[in-house]
Design a protein around this motif. Structure first.
Motif, mmCIF file in Angstrom:
data_model
loop_
_atom_site.group_PDB
_atom_site.id
_atom_site.type_symbol
_atom_site.label_atom_id
_atom_site.label_comp_id
_atom_site.label_asym_id
_atom_site.label_seq_id
_atom_site.Cartn_x
_atom_site.Cartn_y
_atom_site.Cartn_z
ATOM 1 N N GLY A 19 -59.621 5.421 -13.576
ATOM 2 C CA GLY A 19 -60.637 5.273 -12.539
ATOM 3 C C GLY A 19 -61.550 6.485 -12.610
ATOM 4 N N ARG A 44 -54.447 -1.635 -16.809
ATOM 5 C CA ARG A 44 -54.918 -3.005 -16.649
ATOM 6 C C ARG A 44 -56.086 -3.245 -17.597
ATOM 7 N NH1 ARG A 44 -59.321 -3.509 -13.041
ATOM 8 N NH2 ARG A 44 -59.898 -1.491 -12.188
ATOM 9 N N ALA A 67 -61.698 -3.018 -22.737
ATOM 10 C CA ALA A 67 -61.703 -1.953 -21.745
ATOM 11 C C ALA A 67 -60.413 -2.035 -20.962
ATOM 12 C CB ALA A 67 -62.901 -2.083 -20.815
ATOM 13 N N VAL A 68 -59.768 -0.891 -20.841
ATOM 14 C CA VAL A 68 -58.556 -0.781 -20.038
ATOM 15 C C VAL A 68 -58.774 0.355 -19.055
ATOM 16 C CG1 VAL A 68 -57.034 -1.692 -21.825
ATOM 17 C CG2 VAL A 68 -57.426 0.751 -21.695
ATOM 18 N N SER A 69 -58.043 0.315 -17.987
ATOM 19 C CA SER A 69 -58.207 1.342 -16.973
ATOM 20 C C SER A 69 -56.848 1.893 -16.567
ATOM 21 C CB SER A 69 -58.906 0.769 -15.744
ATOM 22 O OG SER A 69 -58.987 1.739 -14.730
ATOM 23 N N SER A 70 -56.765 3.225 -16.587
ATOM 24 C CA SER A 70 -55.592 3.895 -16.030
ATOM 25 C C SER A 70 -56.009 5.162 -15.294
ATOM 26 C CB SER A 70 -54.567 4.226 -17.121
ATOM 27 O OG SER A 70 -55.085 5.189 -17.995
ATOM 28 N N VAL A 72 -59.581 -4.552 -18.354
ATOM 29 C CA VAL A 72 -60.801 -4.812 -17.597
ATOM 30 C C VAL A 72 -61.716 -5.745 -18.388
ATOM 31 C CG1 VAL A 72 -62.809 -3.715 -16.518
ATOM 32 C CG2 VAL A 72 -60.609 -2.553 -16.491
ATOM 33 N N LYS A 73 -61.743 -5.587 -19.722
ATOM 34 C CA LYS A 73 -62.505 -6.462 -20.620
ATOM 35 C C LYS A 73 -61.636 -6.718 -21.838
ATOM 36 C CE LYS A 73 -65.894 -6.791 -24.164
ATOM 37 N NZ LYS A 73 -65.118 -7.601 -25.086
ATOM 38 N N ASP A 74 -61.412 -7.977 -22.146
ATOM 39 C CA ASP A 74 -60.571 -8.321 -23.286
ATOM 40 C C ASP A 74 -61.421 -8.529 -24.536
ATOM 41 O OD1 ASP A 74 -58.278 -8.857 -24.730
ATOM 42 O OD2 ASP A 74 -57.575 -10.443 -23.399
#
Length: 184
Positions: A78, A88, A73-76, A90-92
């Motif tokens: 929100g 960033r 999980a990545v966040s750009s 969030v979960k690798d």
């Protein structure tokens, strides 16, 4: 529990951009193409959460070979409808990528900044190969050549929802992809 929204009772749901039938047909085609391209290998599908989970589930079933799956999980975004430009993790991933044939499974490619970040990050982990399979490519938004191997559909630069794509966690359960007419 709220029932799935329908176009007749939710003014935020716009026009259908990609129909459920077109999605099913294209996912089957992508699965067949990947099956051929990876005939002697077992690809590791890396789903980018949360948006790609519906597409990845259907894609994995359309691939006529053994596959493995992992998620990150990545966040750009929100809760916004425009990317912040800051990515960033969030979960690798849980699995080691060393020597693996990896396919990043994305729901939608906008500017490509998130994808460029993911590519750099995952290539540093030593995979044998790294390709991308994106359901949607938002036309005219990319900065440079992203080297996309598998693309489901090119769509206009509208903000879309459905088939895994959301606004503030809503609308992922729509069977098609639609424009979003709600307030950002």
């Amino acid at each position: 529990m709220d029932p799935a929204p329908s176009s007749s009772d939710d003014p935020a749901l716009g026009e259908v951009v990609v129909s459920e039938a077109d999605i099913a047909r294209r996912v089957a085609e992508l699965g067949a193409e990947i099956s051929t391209d990876y005939a002697a290998r077992t690809p590791l599908l890396v789903g980018v959460l949360k948006g790609a989970f519906v597409f990845m589930a259907d894609l994995a079933r359309a691939i006529d070979r053994p596959v493995e799956c992992d998620f990150m999980a990545v966040s750009s975004y929100g809760a916004a409808t425009k990317t912040s430009g800051v990515v960033r993790i969030v979960k690798d991933l849980d699995l080691d990528l060393t020597g693996r044939d990896v396919i990043i499974v994305e729901d939608i490619i906008d500017s490509g900044l998130t994808l460029q970040y993911l590519r750099r990050n995952l290539l540093a982990r030593g995979p044998a190969s790294l390709e991308v399979c994106a359901l949607l490519l938002r036309e005219g938004q990319q900065r440079g050549d992203l080297g996309l191997r598998y693309v489901g559909f090119s769509i206009p630069p509208d903000f879309v929802i459905g088939y895994g794509l959301d606004v503030a966690e809503r609308y992922r359960n729509l069977a098609d992809v639609r424009t979003y007419e709600g307030a950002p």
